[in-house]
Write an enzyme that holds these catalytic residues in place. Structure first.
Site, PDB file in Angstrom:
ATOM      1  N   HIS A   6       0.799  -1.228   0.000  1.00 32.46           N
ATOM      2  CA  HIS A   6       0.000   0.000   0.000  1.00 32.46           C
ATOM      3  C   HIS A   6       0.832   1.278   0.000  1.00 32.46           C
ATOM      4  O   HIS A   6       0.293   2.363  -0.230  1.00 32.46           O
ATOM      5  CB  HIS A   6      -0.989  -0.027   1.173  1.00 32.46           C
ATOM      6  N   HIS A  47      -6.805  -2.106   7.801  1.00 29.95           N
ATOM      7  CA  HIS A  47      -5.900  -1.366   8.687  1.00 29.95           C
ATOM      8  C   HIS A  47      -6.077   0.140   8.475  1.00 29.95           C
ATOM      9  O   HIS A  47      -6.628   0.561   7.466  1.00 29.95           O
ATOM     10  CB  HIS A  47      -4.449  -1.765   8.385  1.00 29.95           C
TER      11      HIS A  47
END
Ligand SMILES: [Mn+2]
Length: 301
Positions: A97, A126
């Site tokens: 990411h 998350h």
């Protein structure tokens, strides 16, 4: 739409090898043909060059591979900026990411030069809102949302020469269920709108997406979608960098993307964190292709 695909085979932002193969897994799952079948044109610009972890030392333990990740993100930012300037829609394939820092910077710079701004819809198990000071691991894939808000190391937060890239009030975080203790406080103070898995359980995905789309489009030119495949339950998406139980169902994930398509306001899309090494027969990438097609307007009927 005219869509340009950019692969970013970067796995320096976390420790489990394999997410560097995400772009290949998505292409092998028929990504390009699936998008074309919706009537869009597709131009695949291949993958950018990214170094392997074996080629270098990670450097600062609190922000591992910072310089290498920043270099890749600068490259991504420049390419995404150019893609939008050419009138194409950017689809970025991760990679971990961290690559969102570059992709979002590219969109944001384009708009900033025209006195506009983007909303951001970040769909993830998350928070990705750690900084080197709060991160238990020093893995940068846990920091990209913070970087987009102007927090954390300057080589990440300052890409394209300005910060923040997005205004917290126009940002939404959806699907979270695994936050680090000190990260929680950053999220609470950030001003970002959060819809946890509990919110989705209680309100339903339709209501969560209606609110999210309203927040991300109010006073903006549109919104960026940053989709971490780990938001989907591991029963449907086992091949991800950091699996967490209790995630979105297959249909909740599709509904989110379908509503994003219906809004007509998406400016760019990243799909990240597919790890073919721990996947089962490319199941997670096949789901990823399906979700991308939903985001690009595929309808059941
Ligand atoms: Mn993430």
């Amino acid at each position: 739409m005219k869509i340009r695909i950019l692969g970013v085979p970067l796995d320096l932002g976390q420790e489990r090898r394999g997410v560097d193969m995400g772009p290949s897994a998505l292409r092998a799952a028929g990504l390009n043909a699936a998008i074309k079948s919706l009537g869009h044109s597709v131009e695949d610009s291949g993958n950018i060059f990214v170094k392997n972890p074996e080629e270098q030392h990670f450097g600062d333990r609190r922000a591992k591979y910072l310089n290498e990740i920043a270099e890749a993100c600068r490259d991504v930012a420049q390419r995404i900026h150019q893609t939008i300037e050419e009138g194409l829609f950017p689809l970025t394939l991760g990679g971990d990411h961290s690559i969102a820092i570059g992709a979002i910077a590219g969109v944001s710079k384009f708009l900033r030069d025209r006195s506009q701004s983007a909303g951001l819809i970040w769909i993830d198990a998350h928070g990705d809102m750690n900084t080197p000071e709060t991160s238990p691991s020093g893995n940068i894939h846990g920091m990209p949302f913070a970087a987009c808000l102007g927090l954390g190391p300057e080589p990440l937060s300052g890409i394209c020469g300005f910060a923040p890239k997005v205004e917290a009030a126009k940002c939404v975080l959806i699907g979270v269920r695994d936050l680090d203790a000190r990260e929680k406080r950053i999220i609470q103070k950030s001003g970002v709108h959060v819809f946890t898995m509990r919110d989705i359980d209680e309100q339903g995905m339709r209501a969560v997406m209606e609110k999210s789309l309203a927040l991300a489009t109010e006073g903006t030119a549109g919104f960026i979608t940053s989709f971490d495949m780990d938001v989907v339950d591991p029963s449907e998406a086992p091949g991800v960098g950091t699996p967490v139980r209790g995630g979105l169902t297959f249909r909740e994930a599709h509904l989110a993307m379908e509503m994003i398509a219906d809004s007509g306001k998406m400016l760019s899309l990243e799909l990240v964190e597919i790890n073919p090494i721990i996947d089962m027969m490319n199941k997670t990438a096949i789901l990823g292709v399906g979700l991308i097609t939903s985001a690009f307007g595929k309808k059941i009927l």
